[in-house]
Design an enzyme around this catalytic site. Structure first.
Site, PDB file in Angstrom:
ATOM      1  N   CYS B  77       0.825  -1.213   0.000  1.00 44.67           N
ATOM      2  CA  CYS B  77       0.000   0.000   0.000  1.00 44.67           C
ATOM      3  C   CYS B  77       0.863   1.267   0.000  1.00 44.67           C
ATOM      4  O   CYS B  77       1.469   1.584  -1.020  1.00 44.67           O
ATOM      5  CB  CYS B  77      -0.991  -0.039   1.166  1.00 44.67           C
ATOM      6  SG  CYS B  77      -2.330   1.136   0.987  1.00 44.67           S
ATOM      7  N   HIS B 168      -3.206  -5.414   1.734  1.00 37.48           N
ATOM      8  CA  HIS B 168      -2.546  -5.629   3.017  1.00 37.48           C
ATOM      9  C   HIS B 168      -2.528  -7.090   3.452  1.00 37.48           C
ATOM     10  O   HIS B 168      -3.354  -7.492   4.264  1.00 37.48           O
ATOM     11  CB  HIS B 168      -3.264  -4.814   4.095  1.00 37.48           C
ATOM     12  CG  HIS B 168      -3.189  -3.345   3.896  1.00 37.48           C
ATOM     13  ND1 HIS B 168      -2.074  -2.605   4.197  1.00 37.48           N
ATOM     14  CD2 HIS B 168      -4.083  -2.455   3.393  1.00 37.48           C
ATOM     15  CE1 HIS B 168      -2.269  -1.337   3.913  1.00 37.48           C
ATOM     16  NE2 HIS B 168      -3.492  -1.217   3.407  1.00 37.48           N
ATOM     17  N   GLU B 170      -0.704  -8.271   5.533  1.00 34.89           N
ATOM     18  CA  GLU B 170      -0.394  -8.275   6.970  1.00 34.89           C
ATOM     19  C   GLU B 170      -1.645  -8.153   7.832  1.00 34.89           C
ATOM     20  O   GLU B 170      -1.588  -8.374   9.039  1.00 34.89           O
ATOM     21  CB  GLU B 170       0.619  -7.163   7.296  1.00 34.89           C
ATOM     22  CG  GLU B 170       0.064  -5.743   7.349  1.00 34.89           C
ATOM     23  CD  GLU B 170      -0.094  -5.074   5.978  1.00 34.89           C
ATOM     24  OE1 GLU B 170       0.023  -5.792   4.954  1.00 34.89           O
ATOM     25  OE2 GLU B 170      -0.345  -3.853   5.937  1.00 34.89           O
TER      26      GLU B 170
END
Lengths: 292, 195
Positions: B77, B168, B170
């Site tokens: 991002c 994302h 994560e």
């Protein structure tokens, strides 16, 4: 398949703001100053808390025209405040496509008993809290981000410290309690049991927790970070000071480098006048915003 | 193996969590000198304007230097924006480590942020991807491989040692993209050892 407005998407945006500073702005020009200073988001409102405190009257959501100007002026996320319980102000803010709604005690509450049912919105909400019970109730209502309330518009960090320390202490209690004691703990704190379970699973509050309410200097910001908050809201502290641009930048730097007193010292030099603060004892009880 | 995560602002903790689950020693990187001894670096999601302003001690300049020497870097991002050669509507870019152009907030404002399943070339055909006010890749240069697309827009790409994603990984429990990056870092280590 594409799913919008999921809780992961809502709390995810707050995760991206961690370690950053969110600044109150009333105009597009202020928003640009905030963005250039390194703010991770701006908070749009009609008047900053210090002015609301000084001028009195009913404080409401900002003019939608103003909010649109701010949305157009910056590329960082734009948040906006709605009155506690005022679900139509929230609907209006969602229609304007603000990135986050702050259901805020800084504005005059619109409902004496109930907060907004935040699950019915695609836009995420941040809410204030003074203790863990309050934080957990807001999360159970759908808030995807929490901030301490502090005492807004005072330039006095003492209440933010009180709330952050209390919340951290209560989280430690929840994490260390034997499972059998959790329900009565939930009852005592006024915290929904399921949210306490989520805290135990994550080892911390399940959403991001920023500090807010009275932060006026780089040292205030760094102290709140050292106390364990995830980021900083600055309300009146920037645009009620002598040199907003410089102070905004300094607070951002101090938040990033909060463990390095040398950097906090150097950015704190020659900032000009800080906002004039108010001692909490001088505020009549009915003018305290945090109890809303 | 040690992998750094640029820890100026943003979703640092989430990347470190996944690295530790993969048995990797994850390190927070705030200053240029903390870049030594690493086998790779992750630039996390956050606000790219804030991260670039706050990268003191020329961390980003050093990252650019390392990237040009083949050091593995992964940007998610905001991290992708920092690594791109070109940012639409903006005259200058930051690290310029991958020959792509990106458009900020191309997926729209927060109300349009979304989750979807993505097919990621060489990684998975069912990767849960979380897009938050996401940038899209609007141009890819020679030597850049597009690894994933969403509704026609490129959202993940690789050029040699540099990997970027609009979304994302994560924020999910799926570690396959991180594993892919760790593999890139391993390959690079092997090459360095032979040289």
């Amino acid at each position: 398949m594409v799913e919008k407005g999921t809780y992961r998407v809502k709390s995810g945006l707050a995760e991206m703001l961690k370690g950053g500073v969110i600044m109150d702005v009333t105009t597009a020009d202020q928003a640009i100053i905030a963005e250039r200073a390194g703010a991770v988001a701006v908070m749009s409102l009609e008047r900053v808390p210090a002015d609301i405190r000084a001028q009195g009257g009913v404080a409401r959501m900002a003019d939608p025209g103003r909010i649109k100007e701010i949305l157009a002026a910056v590329s960082i996320p734009v948040m906006a405040k709605a009155r506690i319980g005022h679900f139509v102000e929230a609907q209006v803010l969602e229609a304007l496509e603000v990135d986050y709604i702050d259901e805020s005690e800084v504005l005059t509450p619109a409902d004496p008993q109930h907060h907004i049912d935040k699950w019915t919105f695609a836009v995420p909400f941040v809410c204030g809290a003074r203790n863990l019970g309050e934080a957990c109730r807001r999360i159970a209502e759908g808030a995807a981000m929490i901030r301490t309330k502090g005492e807004p518009g005072t330039g006095n960090v003492v209440e933010a410290v009180r709330h952050m320390r209390l919340m951290n202490k209560q989280i430690r209690l929840v994490l260390s309690a034997p499972p059998g004691e959790l329900m009565s703990m939930a009852k005592e704190m006024g915290a929904p049991y399921q949210v306490l379970l989520a805290i135990r699973e994550k080892g911390r509050l399940p959403v991001v927790n920023f500090a807010a309410g009275g932060i006026a200097t780089p040292s205030d910001a760094a102290m709140m970070m050292q106390l364990g908050c995830d980021g900083i809201f600055v309300g009146s502290g920037v645009f009620k000071s002598g040199d907003p641009e410089k102070r905004a930048r300094a607070i951002v730097e101090a938040t990033t480098h909060y463990k390095e007193p040398g950097i906090v010292a150097s950015v704190s030099e020659g900032l000009g006048e800080a906002m004039v603060g108010i001692s909490i004892d001088e505020i009549p009880p009915h003018e305290m915003m945090q109890v809303r | 193996m040690r992998i750094g995560v640029l820890a100026v602002q943003g979703a640092v903790r989430e990347h470190l969590n996944i690295l530790s689950q993969l048995g990797i020693d994850g390190r927070r990187v705030k200053k240029a000198e903390q870049l030594s001894g690493l086998s790779g670096l992750i630039l996390p999601g956050g606000e790219s304007t804030a991260i670039s302003l706050l990268s003191r001690g020329c961390v980003l300049a050093k990252v650019g230097e390392l990237a040009s020497k083949g050091f593995p870097i992964f940007g998610t991002c905001a991290g992708m924006i920092l690594l791109a050669n070109e940012i639409e509507g903006q005259e200058d870019a930051y690290v310029r480590a991958i020959d792509i152009a990106v458009a900020r907030n191309a997926s729209g404002r927060q109300v349009d942020s979304f989750e979807t399943m993505l097919c990621v070339k060489g990684v998975a055909d069912d990767f849960p991807a979380v897009f938050i006010r996401a940038p899209y890749i609007t141009r890819v240069g020679n030597g850049v491989t597009v690894l994933a697309k969403h509704e026609g827009a490129a959202v993940m790409a690789r050029q040699g040692n540099v990997l970027v994603a609009s979304f994302h990984p994560e924020l999910t429990r799926d570690m396959r993209i991180h594993r892919y990056f760790v593999e890139m870092a391993r390959e690079h280590e092997k090459k360095e050892a032979i040289l």
